[in-house]
Scaffold this motif. Structure first.
Motif, PDB file in Angstrom:
ATOM      1  N   VAL A 554      38.625  16.537  44.822  1.00 36.21           N
ATOM      2  CA  VAL A 554      39.782  15.914  44.166  1.00 36.21           C
ATOM      3  C   VAL A 554      41.063  16.735  44.374  1.00 36.21           C
ATOM      4  CG1 VAL A 554      38.431  14.717  42.419  1.00 36.21           C
ATOM      5  CG2 VAL A 554      39.200  17.059  41.979  1.00 36.21           C
ATOM      6  N   GLY A 555      40.966  17.895  45.010  1.00 33.44           N
ATOM      7  CA  GLY A 555      42.153  18.704  45.251  1.00 33.44           C
ATOM      8  C   GLY A 555      41.767  20.051  45.823  1.00 33.44           C
ATOM      9  N   MET A 556      42.749  20.969  45.902  1.00 36.26           N
ATOM     10  CA  MET A 556      42.474  22.301  46.426  1.00 36.26           C
ATOM     11  C   MET A 556      43.525  23.290  45.942  1.00 36.26           C
ATOM     12  SD  MET A 556      43.738  22.488  50.404  1.00 36.26           S
ATOM     13  CE  MET A 556      43.580  24.276  50.386  1.00 36.26           C
ATOM     14  N   ILE A 557      43.133  24.556  45.992  1.00 32.46           N
ATOM     15  CA  ILE A 557      44.055  25.668  45.764  1.00 32.46           C
ATOM     16  C   ILE A 557      44.137  26.452  47.062  1.00 32.46           C
ATOM     17  CG2 ILE A 557      44.452  27.825  44.504  1.00 32.46           C
ATOM     18  CD1 ILE A 557      42.899  26.671  42.171  1.00 32.46           C
ATOM     19  N   GLY A 558      45.342  26.806  47.473  1.00 33.03           N
ATOM     20  CA  GLY A 558      45.528  27.663  48.646  1.00 33.03           C
ATOM     21  C   GLY A 558      46.327  28.894  48.254  1.00 33.03           C
ATOM     22  N   ILE A 559      45.862  30.075  48.633  1.00 34.23           N
ATOM     23  CA  ILE A 559      46.599  31.316  48.401  1.00 34.23           C
ATOM     24  C   ILE A 559      46.647  32.087  49.710  1.00 34.23           C
ATOM     25  CG2 ILE A 559      46.197  31.525  45.919  1.00 34.23           C
ATOM     26  CD1 ILE A 559      43.834  33.282  46.461  1.00 34.23           C
ATOM     27  N   ALA A 560      47.704  32.889  49.884  1.00 34.45           N
ATOM     28  CA  ALA A 560      47.882  33.567  51.171  1.00 34.45           C
ATOM     29  C   ALA A 560      48.554  34.915  50.986  1.00 34.45           C
ATOM     30  CB  ALA A 560      48.695  32.694  52.125  1.00 34.45           C
ATOM     31  N   ASN A 561      48.260  35.798  51.979  1.00 36.28           N
ATOM     32  CA  ASN A 561      48.921  37.099  52.123  1.00 36.28           C
ATOM     33  C   ASN A 561      48.646  38.041  50.964  1.00 36.28           C
ATOM     34  OD1 ASN A 561      49.864  35.850  54.366  1.00 36.28           O
ATOM     35  ND2 ASN A 561      52.018  36.275  54.025  1.00 36.28           N
ATOM     36  N   LYS A 562      47.352  38.195  50.650  1.00 37.55           N
ATOM     37  CA  LYS A 562      46.952  39.232  49.700  1.00 37.55           C
ATOM     38  C   LYS A 562      47.190  40.593  50.333  1.00 37.55           C
ATOM     39  CE  LYS A 562      42.928  40.789  47.028  1.00 37.55           C
ATOM     40  NZ  LYS A 562      41.473  40.630  46.817  1.00 37.55           N
ATOM     41  N   LEU A 563      47.476  41.590  49.493  1.00 42.67           N
ATOM     42  CA  LEU A 563      47.722  42.926  50.025  1.00 42.67           C
ATOM     43  C   LEU A 563      46.488  43.465  50.743  1.00 42.67           C
ATOM     44  CD1 LEU A 563      49.756  44.543  47.094  1.00 42.67           C
ATOM     45  CD2 LEU A 563      50.587  43.327  49.108  1.00 42.67           C
ATOM     46  N   GLY A 564      45.305  43.211  50.182  1.00 42.93           N
ATOM     47  CA  GLY A 564      44.062  43.599  50.816  1.00 42.93           C
ATOM     48  C   GLY A 564      43.308  42.367  51.268  1.00 42.93           C
ATOM     49  N   PRO A 565      42.148  42.556  51.900  1.00 43.44           N
ATOM     50  CA  PRO A 565      41.386  41.403  52.404  1.00 43.44           C
ATOM     51  C   PRO A 565      40.876  40.513  51.267  1.00 43.44           C
ATOM     52  CG  PRO A 565      40.640  43.472  53.405  1.00 43.44           C
ATOM     53  CD  PRO A 565      41.539  43.850  52.271  1.00 43.44           C
ATOM     54  N   TYR A 566      40.825  39.195  51.516  1.00 43.13           N
ATOM     55  CA  TYR A 566      40.169  38.285  50.597  1.00 43.13           C
ATOM     56  C   TYR A 566      38.646  38.423  50.766  1.00 43.13           C
ATOM     57  CZ  TYR A 566      44.599  35.844  49.804  1.00 43.13           C
ATOM     58  OH  TYR A 566      45.893  35.524  49.455  1.00 43.13           O
ATOM     59  N   THR A 567      37.931  38.260  49.661  1.00 43.39           N
ATOM     60  CA  THR A 567      36.474  38.318  49.695  1.00 43.39           C
ATOM     61  C   THR A 567      35.910  37.113  48.961  1.00 43.39           C
ATOM     62  OG1 THR A 567      36.273  39.556  47.618  1.00 43.39           O
ATOM     63  CG2 THR A 567      36.590  40.844  49.645  1.00 43.39           C
ATOM     64  N   SER A 568      34.583  36.920  49.101  1.00 41.94           N
ATOM     65  CA  SER A 568      33.944  35.829  48.384  1.00 41.94           C
ATOM     66  C   SER A 568      34.042  36.035  46.879  1.00 41.94           C
ATOM     67  CB  SER A 568      32.468  35.723  48.803  1.00 41.94           C
ATOM     68  OG  SER A 568      31.801  36.955  48.557  1.00 41.94           O
ATOM     69  N   ALA A 569      34.215  37.309  46.450  1.00 42.70           N
ATOM     70  CA  ALA A 569      34.382  37.576  45.020  1.00 42.70           C
ATOM     71  C   ALA A 569      35.683  36.968  44.502  1.00 42.70           C
ATOM     72  CB  ALA A 569      34.362  39.081  44.758  1.00 42.70           C
ATOM     73  N   ASP A 570      36.723  36.941  45.350  1.00 41.35           N
ATOM     74  CA  ASP A 570      37.983  36.313  44.944  1.00 41.35           C
ATOM     75  C   ASP A 570      37.777  34.825  44.688  1.00 41.35           C
ATOM     76  OD1 ASP A 570      39.651  38.623  45.146  1.00 41.35           O
ATOM     77  OD2 ASP A 570      39.606  38.414  47.321  1.00 41.35           O
ATOM     78  N   ALA A 571      37.037  34.172  45.586  1.00 39.97           N
ATOM     79  CA  ALA A 571      36.768  32.737  45.414  1.00 39.97           C
ATOM     80  C   ALA A 571      35.954  32.488  44.150  1.00 39.97           C
ATOM     81  CB  ALA A 571      36.041  32.193  46.642  1.00 39.97           C
ATOM     82  N   GLN A 572      34.965  33.344  43.913  1.00 38.59           N
ATOM     83  CA  GLN A 572      34.124  33.186  42.730  1.00 38.59           C
ATOM     84  C   GLN A 572      34.935  33.428  41.458  1.00 38.59           C
ATOM     85  OE1 GLN A 572      30.665  35.662  42.791  1.00 38.59           O
ATOM     86  NE2 GLN A 572      29.806  34.813  40.925  1.00 38.59           N
ATOM     87  N   PHE A 573      35.836  34.405  41.509  1.00 41.53           N
ATOM     88  CA  PHE A 573      36.659  34.739  40.348  1.00 41.53           C
ATOM     89  C   PHE A 573      37.553  33.564  39.948  1.00 41.53           C
ATOM     90  CE2 PHE A 573      40.842  36.334  38.905  1.00 41.53           C
ATOM     91  CZ  PHE A 573      40.451  36.892  37.680  1.00 41.53           C
ATOM     92  N   LEU A 574      38.085  32.840  40.934  1.00 44.87           N
ATOM     93  CA  LEU A 574      39.019  31.749  40.654  1.00 44.87           C
ATOM     94  C   LEU A 574      38.323  30.410  40.399  1.00 44.87           C
ATOM     95  CD1 LEU A 574      41.807  32.593  43.261  1.00 44.87           C
ATOM     96  CD2 LEU A 574      41.966  32.817  40.779  1.00 44.87           C
ATOM     97  N   GLN A 575      36.979  30.400  40.448  1.00 40.23           N
ATOM     98  CA  GLN A 575      36.267  29.143  40.262  1.00 40.23           C
ATOM     99  C   GLN A 575      36.541  28.503  38.899  1.00 40.23           C
ATOM    100  OE1 GLN A 575      34.713  27.407  42.608  1.00 40.23           O
ATOM    101  NE2 GLN A 575      34.590  25.813  41.055  1.00 40.23           N
ATOM    102  N   PRO A 576      36.653  29.285  37.794  1.00 38.00           N
ATOM    103  CA  PRO A 576      36.980  28.641  36.506  1.00 38.00           C
ATOM    104  C   PRO A 576      38.307  27.884  36.531  1.00 38.00           C
ATOM    105  CG  PRO A 576      36.135  30.849  36.133  1.00 38.00           C
ATOM    106  CD  PRO A 576      36.319  30.713  37.609  1.00 38.00           C
ATOM    107  N   LEU A 577      39.264  28.392  37.303  1.00 40.55           N
ATOM    108  CA  LEU A 577      40.539  27.680  37.424  1.00 40.55           C
ATOM    109  C   LEU A 577      40.336  26.352  38.151  1.00 40.55           C
ATOM    110  CD1 LEU A 577      43.595  27.473  37.124  1.00 40.55           C
ATOM    111  CD2 LEU A 577      43.822  28.824  39.221  1.00 40.55           C
ATOM    112  N   CYS A 578      39.531  26.372  39.214  1.00 43.49           N
ATOM    113  CA  CYS A 578      39.244  25.129  39.943  1.00 43.49           C
ATOM    114  C   CYS A 578      38.588  24.108  39.010  1.00 43.49           C
ATOM    115  CB  CYS A 578      38.334  25.403  41.135  1.00 43.49           C
ATOM    116  SG  CYS A 578      39.100  26.417  42.435  1.00 43.49           S
ATOM    117  N   THR A 579      37.654  24.586  38.183  1.00 44.20           N
ATOM    118  CA  THR A 579      36.966  23.690  37.253  1.00 44.20           C
ATOM    119  C   THR A 579      37.935  23.109  36.233  1.00 44.20           C
ATOM    120  OG1 THR A 579      34.940  24.990  37.508  1.00 44.20           O
ATOM    121  CG2 THR A 579      35.082  23.547  35.586  1.00 44.20           C
TER     122      THR A 579
END
Length: 763
Positions: A554-579
């Motif tokens: 039904v939609g998406m979130i896009g984020i870019a240019n983190k100071l350090g590398p993105y990891t799967s933990a970042d995606a998992q951390f933001l999952q409550p926001l997606c929900t």
């Protein structure tokens, strides 16, 4: 570029803003007012919507609306303008500044030009009509030239001060960026081509960017420095690797200084770039050689340090160096080396607490902050130190202490803090939506917190919708960037809630087409990457998160240019926001469906099901809202002649078809502005507004003819049909009484039927 755009660009270039009046110009304009014997003298600037002043004498208002400004006419005409008496000048006689304060009667103004562009005016104003001699007007022209030169000198002086501040560090290649929703290179010194082999002309004309010649790793460092400036850090120094067009590689020291407005907003960044290749080569070789000779770390788990302030030298143990991946043998003992490792965002805090202890305000020097590891990441250290030696006058001579690596603990604390922050702004988004029922506004309210909690530079929140049967991504919130005229139009569409993405053959589109997380720390290597539009800041890291509801995207979130590398933990951390967003999207869709159903029910309640015309209820509601007019209005009641006898031999379906045909003939004969409604089985009502009675009579006669002119066909046999009309003209002076006037029209209808039908009778 349009005249407006050119003028606003010059105003921005010269830093002209409201509430920044110049005392020197103020004194000068007082002298002009005294010389010409007028109460008011101004130096005005015409902005996008307002007129404001660099100097004003005899005027209380600090700004006026642009559309009211006399000086706007001077700017538009680019020539002097004299209005001897505003009352007799049709351009200005109704102007609010003439009819109200300050009651202008006389105006004379000449253009104020900067960079050959009229940006405002130098003018004088009187409260009485008067004339201005040719010589006096020439004085104003000469004065405007001097003021232009003065403003140019002020601007050059400000630039010189900024350049001197940067040049104190070391003379080399000089670059300057201006920040307007993004960085724009406004100056580069010509020696960049001689020293580094970079094309001066392409950089100066912005066809190429300085960062285009950085290696990927150095681009990350460069963007990190710029982001720190944007966050309020004034000075930064990093080592970067340049790759020249002809293949040469240079290590450079990039020393940058940020300049901010009085409100604390970033305005410009100046940078000195010096060749550091030889030093870098020696440092790298020495590091590689000595790392091979490292012995075992000190047995102690603490790093120790001992700083002699007078000589600015310090001693550390091996554990201290190991924490940061440094070779003990190559340790730089100066405080500048240690301070250079501190995270820019922590430097002010460390310096403040250090000075408090050195001055005796605190018993110990105890704080936690980040130091850069030799591998590039950040290490949290907890330091505890104390002055152990002072001079006779109390001056501190020696400071000693310990370092402890607390990275794991601090990251856990920060993770917990971010978790609370995430839950907080999820609740904030839900509350904002429930209060205002505006999903885009709620998303925009939390977007800055999203970029902050994700340590990212850019972000957007998109909502999938179908437009004309095609899937499109409605952008509910996005980091606003404008780097050219086309992108400015996109920003305007976004601000109007009408920005859609409909191409999904790119990196973020992979989230849409696969309904999966897309994580790329090297987007230029991703098979779906299409690059960025010309002039757009480079995307060097990307994380895309699908928003799912009942296993549907039904939609998406896009984020870019983190100071350090993105990891799967970042995606998992933001999952409550997606929900949470999925729930809000569902609530919006349900509300829209409910509103649509309610609107449909409302339409059905006001529509006759057989003819599609408004029904009696709709007609009465509309008539109750009538407003008085100079022409009055006409109420007419129309009835099909002899309907009972006509309908008797017909079955219900045929009778309905006859009614529908008559309704269509009536509808076709009336005007778009008229209201035709069905009152009963064979009875209709008509409202004619803003129509004189003679014209209304012609229209109603034409209505009779439209129905009776052609028979209806039934069972291959013609069926003659006609209508009778009773009409009531309601004059502008009469009170609105729908019941009374409809009864009178109905009485006229009865007369028409008694007179033989197929006729019009006025009450």
């Amino acid at each position: 570029m349009s005249q407006d755009s050119s003028r606003l660009a010059v105003i921005a270039e010269f830093g002209l803003r409201p509430a920044q009046e110049d005392p020197s110009l103020q004194r000068l304009m007082q002298a002009v007012a005294d010389l010409l014997g007028v109460p008011t003298a101004l130096v005005s600037v015409i902005g996008a919507d307002l007129q404001f002043f660099k100097a004003r004498v005899g005027l209380d208002a600090s700004t006026t609306r642009r559309e009211d400004a006399f000086c706007d006419h001077v700017v538009a005409g680019e020539r002097a303008m004299v209005v001897e008496d505003t009352w007799s000048d049709p351009r200005f006689s109704a102007n609010p500044l003439v009819t109200g304060e300050p009651h202008i009667r006389f105006y004379a103004g000449v253009p104020l030009r900067l960079n050959d562009q009229a940006v405002g005016a130098v003018c004088v104003i009187d409260l009485q009509p008067r004339q201005l001699s040719t010589s006096q007007l020439a004085v104003l022209e000469l004065l405007s030239q001097h003021i232009s030169q003065y403003l140019q000198l002020v601007r050059e002086h400000q630039q010189l001060q900024q350049e001197h501040s940067l040049m104190d560090h070391s003379p080399a290649v000089l670059l300057k960026w201006r920040y307007v929703r993004g960085l724009q290179l406004m100056y580069v010194s010509a020696n960049i081509q001689r020293i580094f082999g970079l094309p001066f002309d392409l950089l100066q004309t912005q066809q190429q960017r300085f960062e285009d010649y950085l290696t990927h790793a150095s681009l990350v460092e460069f963007n990190f420095a710029l982001q720190n400036h944007h966050a309020g850090v004034a000075h930064s120094e990093v080592n970067l690797q340049l790759q020249a067009p002809k293949g040469q590689s240079f290590w450079v020291k990039f020393s940058s200084q940020a300049f901010f407005s009085e409100e604390g907003k970033l305005e410009t960044i100046h940078a000195l770039v010096t060749d550091h290749s030889q030093d870098r080569y020696m440092e790298q070789k020495m590091l590689e050689t000595n790392q091979q000779m490292r012995l075992l770390l000190d047995a102690s788990g603490l790093g120790t340090w001992d700083w002699h302030l007078a000589s600015d030298t310090s001693k550390v143990n091996r554990r201290w160096c190991d924490m940061l991946g440094l070779d003990f043998e190559l340790y730089d003992s100066s405080s500048r080396f240690w301070q250079g490792l501190i995270h820019p965002a922590d430097q002010q805090q460390v310096q403040r607490q250090l000075q408090q202890h050195l001055s005796g305000e605190s018993a110990v020097f105890s704080t936690s902050y980040r130091l850069r590891h030799a591998a590039g990441h950040w290490v949290w250290v907890e330091t505890y130190g104390k002055v152990v030696e002072r001079a006779a006058d109390g001056t501190p001579l020696r400071l000693a202490g310990t370092h402890r690596d607390v990275t794991y603990r601090k990251e856990a604390e920060l993770q917990d803090q971010k978790q609370r922050q995430l839950l907080s702004f999820i609740n904030k988004a839900q509350t904002a939506y429930l209060q205002h029922r505006d999903l885009s506004s709620a998303c925009r309210e939390i977007l800055p917190e999203l970029t902050d909690i994700a340590d990212s530079q850019f972000a957007f929140i998109g909502h999938m919708q179908r437009v004309d049967g095609q899937p499109r991504l409605l952008i509910r919130a996005i980091t606003e960037l404008a780097w050219n005229e086309q992108s400015q139009q996109l920003v305007q569409q976004y601000q109007q809630g009408a920005l859609y993405f409909d191409r999904f053959d790119n990196l973020f589109g992979q989230v849409i087409t696969t309904a999966q997380v897309v994580l790329s720390n090297e987007p230029h290597l991703h098979p779906a990457a299409k690059g960025t539009p010309a002039g757009h800041p480079r995307i060097f890291r990307f994380l895309g998160l699908p928003i799912m509801l009942q296993q549907q995207l039904v939609g998406m979130i896009g984020i870019a240019n983190k100071l350090g590398p993105y990891t799967s933990a970042d995606a998992q951390f933001l999952q409550p926001l997606c929900t949470a967003l999925a729930g809000l999207f569902y609530a919006v869709e349900q509300a829209e469906a409910r509103n649509k159903a309610e609107a449909q029910l409302q339409h059905m309640a006001l529509q006759d099901p057989h003819t599609g015309l408004p029904n009696r209820r709709a007609f009465v509601q509309h008539c109750s809202t009538l407003q008085p007019s100079d022409l009055g209005y006409v109420l007419a009641i129309i009835e099909i002649d002899h309907w009972p006898s006509l309908a008797a031999p017909l079955d219900e379906t045929v009778a309905d078809a006859v009614l529908l045909d008559v309704a269509r003939r009536l509808q076709k004969a009336v005007r778009a502005s008229d209201l035709l409604a069905r009152l009963g089985e064979s009875e209709f009502a008509l409202l004619l507004q803003h129509t004189e009675i003679d014209m209304a009579n012609l229209l109603l006669e034409a209505l009779l003819l439209a129905v009776a002119s052609q028979p209806l066909m039934h069972a291959a046999q013609p069926m003659a049909i006609s209508v009778s009309i009773g009409a009531r003209y309601v004059t502008p002076s009469e009170d609105a009484d729908l019941t009374l006037h409809m009864g009178q029209a109905d009485a006229a209808l009865e007369t028409a039927k008694n007179n033989g039908h197929n006729c019009l009778i006025w009450y």
